[in-house]
Design a protein around this motif. Structure first.
Motif, PDB file in Angstrom:
ATOM      1  N   SER A  63     -93.011   8.822 -15.866  1.00 55.84           N
ATOM      2  CA  SER A  63     -94.901   8.274 -14.694  1.00 55.84           C
ATOM      3  C   SER A  63     -94.688   7.849 -13.356  1.00 55.84           C
ATOM      4  O   SER A  63     -93.859   7.692 -12.796  1.00 55.84           O
ATOM      5  CB  SER A  63     -94.448   6.536 -15.425  1.00 55.84           C
ATOM      6  N   SER A  64     -95.385   9.034 -12.074  1.00 54.44           N
ATOM      7  CA  SER A  64     -95.032   8.629 -11.010  1.00 54.44           C
ATOM      8  C   SER A  64     -95.122   7.418 -10.885  1.00 54.44           C
ATOM      9  O   SER A  64     -95.202   6.743  -9.868  1.00 54.44           O
ATOM     10  CB  SER A  64     -95.950   9.979 -10.623  1.00 54.44           C
ATOM     11  N   THR A  65     -95.487   6.409 -11.121  1.00 53.26           N
ATOM     12  CA  THR A  65     -96.364   5.465 -10.522  1.00 53.26           C
ATOM     13  C   THR A  65     -95.341   4.730 -10.654  1.00 53.26           C
ATOM     14  O   THR A  65     -94.714   3.495 -10.011  1.00 53.26           O
ATOM     15  CB  THR A  65     -97.567   4.676 -11.540  1.00 53.26           C
ATOM     16  N   LEU A  66     -94.578   4.865 -12.406  1.00 51.96           N
ATOM     17  CA  LEU A  66     -93.249   3.677 -12.487  1.00 51.96           C
ATOM     18  C   LEU A  66     -92.245   4.189 -11.709  1.00 51.96           C
ATOM     19  O   LEU A  66     -91.186   3.342 -11.480  1.00 51.96           O
ATOM     20  CB  LEU A  66     -92.884   3.903 -13.970  1.00 51.96           C
ATOM     21  N   HIS A  67     -92.695   5.527 -11.073  1.00 50.61           N
ATOM     22  CA  HIS A  67     -90.723   6.289 -10.156  1.00 50.61           C
ATOM     23  C   HIS A  67     -91.547   5.748  -8.951  1.00 50.61           C
ATOM     24  O   HIS A  67     -90.607   5.494  -8.122  1.00 50.61           O
ATOM     25  CB  HIS A  67     -91.399   7.465 -10.261  1.00 50.61           C
ATOM     26  N   MET A  68     -92.563   5.183  -8.169  1.00 52.66           N
ATOM     27  CA  MET A  68     -92.624   4.677  -7.190  1.00 52.66           C
ATOM     28  C   MET A  68     -92.080   3.734  -7.341  1.00 52.66           C
ATOM     29  O   MET A  68     -91.697   3.174  -5.754  1.00 52.66           O
ATOM     30  CB  MET A  68     -94.323   4.919  -6.722  1.00 52.66           C
ATOM     31  N   MET A  69     -92.313   2.593  -8.275  1.00 48.07           N
ATOM     32  CA  MET A  69     -92.258   1.386  -8.406  1.00 48.07           C
ATOM     33  C   MET A  69     -90.866   1.501  -8.106  1.00 48.07           C
ATOM     34  O   MET A  69     -90.084   0.093  -7.458  1.00 48.07           O
ATOM     35  CB  MET A  69     -92.707   0.471  -9.261  1.00 48.07           C
TER      36      MET A  69
END
Length: 173
Positions: free
Chosen positions: A57-63
């Protein structure tokens, strides 16, 4: 792995070193809390189900990257801001965190299986030349080699400054 090693051990350290007294108040205080938060976040994000989800997940990865960076920035600034009379605490916190980071790297290197089950081709880039286990072992090796360099280098710098302060304070006789 390389991204957050670079963010945590190069960018955050450089930023914390350069910001000095301009760092927001909370980031200059509570070095023990900063060390604990950094270790807990690193180990939590590397739990197999969590990291597998973050990579998917790009969102989780950024988080993940953002939280690891902010915790590292807080840690480095807090460790560097410890008063001259308590530099032993800086060295102790560097030892504490570096040993736990190295332990995680060693677990990744010597695990008998792919802990993250990311699938063939993930670690090998476009060619898929590396298996998941090989990618995991390489990531662990990066942790074991790169992380201690920043912690050891900072520890030597702090210890040298501390010894200089102690020598200046020693009675001359």
């Amino acid at each position: 792995m390389g991204q957050h090693i670079f963010l945590m051990n190069v960018v955050a350290l450089a930023a914390a070193s350069g910001l000095g007294r301009h760092m927001p108040f909370p980031l200059r205080k509570w070095p023990v809390a900063a060390a604990v938060v950094q270790v807990v976040l690193l180990w939590s994000w590397h739990a197999p189900p969590v990291l597998s989800q973050a990579i998917g997940s790009s969102t989780l990865h950024m988080m993940m990257q953002a939280s690891l960076f902010v915790s590292a920035l807080w840690f480095w600034r807090a460790v560097l801001a410890i008063s001259e009379d308590q530099k032993w605490l800086s060295i102790g916190l560097l030892l504490f965190t570096s040993k736990l980071f190295c332990l995680l790297g060693i677990l990744l290197i010597f695990a008998g299986r792919d802990l993250y089950q990311l699938g063939a081709g993930h670690g090998g880039g476009a060619t898929g030349a590396m298996s998941g286990l090989e990618d995991q072992q390489l990531a662990g090796l990066l942790m074991v080699v790169a992380c201690p360099l920043s912690y050891l280098g900072t520890g030597v710098f702090i210890a040298a400054r501390w010894v200089g302060v102690l020598q200046r304070r020693a009675p001359h006789g």
